[in-house]
Design an enzyme around this catalytic site. Structure first.
Site, PDB file in Angstrom:
ATOM      1  N   PHE A 356      -4.582  -5.554   6.936  1.00  0.00           N
ATOM      2  CA  PHE A 356      -5.483  -4.723   5.415  1.00  0.00           C
ATOM      3  C   PHE A 356      -4.239  -4.501   4.998  1.00  0.00           C
ATOM      4  O   PHE A 356      -4.146  -3.564   5.216  1.00  0.00           O
ATOM      5  CB  PHE A 356      -6.434  -4.392   5.972  1.00  0.00           C
ATOM      6  CG  PHE A 356      -7.728  -4.284   6.479  1.00  0.00           C
ATOM      7  CD1 PHE A 356      -8.693  -5.068   5.793  1.00  0.00           C
ATOM      8  CD2 PHE A 356      -7.617  -4.146   8.053  1.00  0.00           C
ATOM      9  CE1 PHE A 356      -9.876  -5.227   6.332  1.00  0.00           C
ATOM     10  CE2 PHE A 356      -8.681  -4.478   8.984  1.00  0.00           C
ATOM     11  CZ  PHE A 356     -10.143  -5.217   7.625  1.00  0.00           C
ATOM     12  N   ASP A 357      -4.542  -4.909   3.407  1.00  0.00           N
ATOM     13  CA  ASP A 357      -3.101  -4.345   2.009  1.00  0.00           C
ATOM     14  C   ASP A 357      -3.960  -3.034   2.363  1.00  0.00           C
ATOM     15  O   ASP A 357      -5.527  -3.270   2.110  1.00  0.00           O
ATOM     16  CB  ASP A 357      -3.666  -5.356   1.337  1.00  0.00           C
ATOM     17  CG  ASP A 357      -2.476  -5.001   0.078  1.00  0.00           C
ATOM     18  OD1 ASP A 357      -2.093  -3.657   0.382  1.00  0.00           O
ATOM     19  OD2 ASP A 357      -3.217  -4.308  -0.824  1.00  0.00           O
ATOM     20  N   LYS A 358      -3.655  -2.284   1.474  1.00  0.00           N
ATOM     21  CA  LYS A 358      -4.369  -1.165   1.402  1.00  0.00           C
ATOM     22  C   LYS A 358      -4.685  -1.169  -0.376  1.00  0.00           C
ATOM     23  O   LYS A 358      -6.567  -1.617  -0.810  1.00  0.00           O
ATOM     24  CB  LYS A 358      -3.865   0.199   0.876  1.00  0.00           C
ATOM     25  CG  LYS A 358      -4.631   1.633   0.780  1.00  0.00           C
ATOM     26  CD  LYS A 358      -3.507   2.347   0.051  1.00  0.00           C
ATOM     27  CE  LYS A 358      -2.565   2.645   0.078  1.00  0.00           C
ATOM     28  NZ  LYS A 358      -3.266   3.429  -1.553  1.00  0.00           N
ATOM     29  N   VAL A 557      -5.068  -9.783   5.248  1.00  0.00           N
ATOM     30  CA  VAL A 557      -6.413  -9.078   3.856  1.00  0.00           C
ATOM     31  C   VAL A 557      -5.570  -9.030   3.445  1.00  0.00           C
ATOM     32  O   VAL A 557      -5.748  -7.514   3.205  1.00  0.00           O
ATOM     33  CB  VAL A 557      -7.270  -8.724   4.466  1.00  0.00           C
ATOM     34  CG1 VAL A 557      -8.506  -8.793   3.660  1.00  0.00           C
ATOM     35  CG2 VAL A 557      -8.268  -9.288   6.166  1.00  0.00           C
TER      36      VAL A 557
END
Length: 683
Positions: A356-358, A557
């Site tokens: 995941f991107d943050k 994502v």
């Protein structure tokens, strides 16, 4: 039974087979009607002589009629394929029916054609159901729009709308075009586009001119999409895209194109068929000559060879994967998810790792300015004035947060900075009042020319970072003005979604972020991730994704914009909030139209269900062939063979259609953790 990855050929084939005058006359049901006529003629021809209702000559005429009705569309399709140098299942069935006729087994040949044609008709009907689920998207947008032009309201076709038009939308009407609200307030049901389960409140933009100049920057609270449904209030919107360029139109185009993009399993079955069909013909030929070594009549050997042709025809295999892929893509589209073909759908179904991107993905994406520490001799007002003036030229979320919060504190933000430059992954610079200003993370001042970072300010920044702040150091000329700390809290659904993903089979979840490692670790702990990788430049994110991909595959994502390179290098790239982003729609393999993290378990679960159904279909189709071939070699007749053969095809298609009714069962008892009590300094 899609052909190779050539959309135009697919369309042409469909029109060739089913777009003639017969279908127009019978409203698209010609193939089914001919199949039923074949069955009726067969039944009458078989039963008539048995009950002395007709002579054998009349029965023979009925069998000929059954051959005509049962073989019409099959022959038409076979000739089309033979003209392209392809000998496929239709050809095998015609040869078998012809062989039965040569042997005088007209009833069995007609029975074969009846079952094959009825199976083919029902298969096309089932596939049409999945295609219609996609085509139904096109009916969402209205045909006309009420437009205000030259002070008057006129109704025009939506095709005539152009950028800048003002459209009036009454209560309970569908939105005719993409745009933003300039007048009125209402709740809009965006479920047809984004899949959101509840209506979304919409309000006017503050500055219509600015919104028109930069429509991609309009907040979701002001943005509307063609095909969504207005609630009780009346709205006036300014059009930002023509009807042919709307999000809905692009989704329809992309979902339709997805049908022609073959998955690995589809490609494998196509290659398998090219080898298998000639082998079947060879086996049938050898079987036809078995009377040379067996003590039987040549006619018996020839009959057995025809039965082998029927038994070995891979009809179910040919439809096993395309039917499941098409149903899965259609179901996803109805749920607000755009899947670009079978390859990403299948790949996601096999993956057990997600990165995941943050910012904006696991977190709300709206950081706040929570800590202001001026250097000695510098006032807080001066630090904020300089920082906001420079960041006003940036469209980064952190910059927008600084400008927004400074404006709330001070009432105004200066707009006189010039020569703005973005230093990727480090910060920004601009000229203000004749002096060069740098704003960014510690690494920016380590690598750039100028006065080194003072130890006391370095300690302050380190302390902020340890508490989860994203830090911004401000230097004007050679003087350090101080540091700012911002935070970005996790989405309320993040922890619940991570747990749900574990329940559907994702075992390893991690975060890759450009923020410092302390911030990344803090967020990862709160939402329940296994690992966090911080301090990553864009190129570092790409390398990390490549590494994870080589280790077994990974889905990425993000928002599909600033993390597009990392997504492009992942096994599957998944973009959130794609309805409002052209870049996300183009770059992602899978696009979650709503900015809703809770859609992710749905698409992962759907992909796993699709992969499971594909496996089931392949086992059924190959298993039936494996049983029927030896059975026919040992004496099973054409009639029972074709009955089992076509039955397996219908089972495979019916199994695939179950995906159209797929529902994600989100557990309700997930421990959310005390997110409200977590230190709100985490960014």
């Amino acid at each position: 039974m899609n052909e190779e990855n050539q959309p135009t050929d697919n369309t042409a084939k469909d029109e060739h087979q089913h777009g003639d005058w017969l279908n127009r006359l019978l409203h698209g049901r010609a193939e089914l009607a001919f199949s039923l006529l074949c069955g009726a003629a067969l039944l009458a021809g078989w039963l008539g002589p048995k009950i002395s209702a007709m002579p054998e000559s009349a029965a023979f005429g009925l069998f000929l009629a059954a051959y005509f009705f049962g073989g019409y569309f099959t022959l038409k399709e076979a000739l089309g394929k033979i003209s392209q140098g392809k000998f496929e299942i239709d050809f095998l069935m015609l040869v078998a029916a012809g062989g039965a006729a040569i042997l005088g087994e007209w009833a069995e040949g007609a029975f074969l054609l009846f079952l094959f044609s009825i199976g083919h008709a029902l298969e096309n009907y089932a596939m049409a159901r999945a295609r219609n689920a996609i085509a139904a998207l096109a009916d969402l947008a209205p045909e006309e729009a009420l437009v205000r032009r030259a002070g008057e309201e006129v109704t025009i076709p939506v095709e005539e709308l152009k950028d800048g038009d003002i459209v009036v939308i009454r209560s309970n009407e569908r939105v005719p075009a993409d745009g933003f609200v300039i007048k009125g307030e209402s709740s809009i049901d965006q479920a047809p586009i984004t899949g959101e389960s509840v209506p979304v409140d919409k309000s006017p933009v503050k500055d219509a001119a600015a919104a028109a100049e930069k429509p991609e920057g309009v907040k979701p609270a002001h943005k509307v999409f063609a095909g969504s449904i207005n609630g009780a209030g009346s709205l006036e919107i300014q059009v930002t895209r023509r009807a042919s360029e709307s999000t809905l139109a692009r989704v329809i185009d992309m979902v339709s194109a997805a049908e022609t993009r073959q998955s690995p399993t589809q490609s494998f079955t196509k290659k398998f068929e090219k080898i298998f069909v000639p082998c079947v013909v060879m086996l049938a030929f050898i079987t036809a000559l078995s009377w040379l070594v067996l003590d039987e009549d040549p006619a018996q050997s020839f009959y057995r060879s025809m039965a082998v042709l029927v038994a070995a025809s891979p009809c179910a295999l040919a439809i096993a994967t395309p039917s499941a892929i098409l149903s899965g893509v259609a179901r996803a589209a109805r749920g607000g998810v755009l899947i670009k073909g079978g390859a990403p759908l299948e790949a996601l179904g096999r993956l057990d790792s997600i990165a995941f991107d943050k910012t904006g993905t696991l977190t709300s994406g709206e950081p706040k300015l929570v800590e202001i520490t001026p250097s000695a001799g510098v006032t807080e007002t001066e630090l904020l004035r300089v920082a906001a003036a420079v960041e006003a030229l940036s469209d980064h979320p952190l910059a927008e947060a600084i400008v927004r919060d400074v404006k709330e504190r001070m009432g105004t933000v200066e707009r006189n900075a010039t020569e703005f430059k973005s230093i990727t992954g480090r910060g920004v610079s601009a000229r203000l009042d004749g002096e060069l200003v740098h704003i960014g993370k510690t690494a920016l001042f380590t690598e750039s020319d100028g006065t080194p970072l003072p130890d006391d300010l370095r300690a302050i920044v380190k302390s902020m970072s340890a508490r989860g702040r994203t830090t911004m150091i401000v230097r004007r000329g050679n003087s350090y003005l101080g540091a700012l700390g911002l935070m970005d809290t996790p989405r309320s659904a993040a922890r619940r979604v991570i747990q749900h993903l574990r329940d559907v089979g994702v075992s390893k979840m991690m975060m890759i972020s450009g923020d410092n490692q302390n911030v990344a670790d803090a967020i990862a702990r709160q939402v329940g991730l296994d690992q966090a990788f911080g301090d990553l430049m864009p190129q570092d994110k790409v390398e990390k994704i490549k590494e994870l991909k080589e280790a077994g595959g990974v889905a990425m994502v993000g928002d599909g914009v600033n993390d597009a390179p990392a997504m492009a290098n992942a096994t599957v790239g998944i973009a959130m909030g794609a309805a409002g982003s052209d870049v996300a729609l183009e770059t992602a393999d899978i696009a979650l139209m709503a900015d809703d993290l809770e859609t992710l378990p749905f698409v992962v679960g759907l992909s796993r269900a699709t992969s499971r159904i594909i496996r089931q279909n392949l086992w059924v189709s190959l298993g039936i062939v494996a049983v029927l071939i030896p059975a026919t070699l040992l004496g099973l007749g054409i009639g029972p063979a074709v009955l089992v053969h076509e039955g397996s095809t219908l089972i495979v298609v019916a199994n695939a259609l179950r995906l159209l009714a797929y529902r994600d069962s989100l557990p309700t008892a997930y421990p959310l953790g005390d997110l409200g009590a977590v230190d709100q300094s985490v960014s």
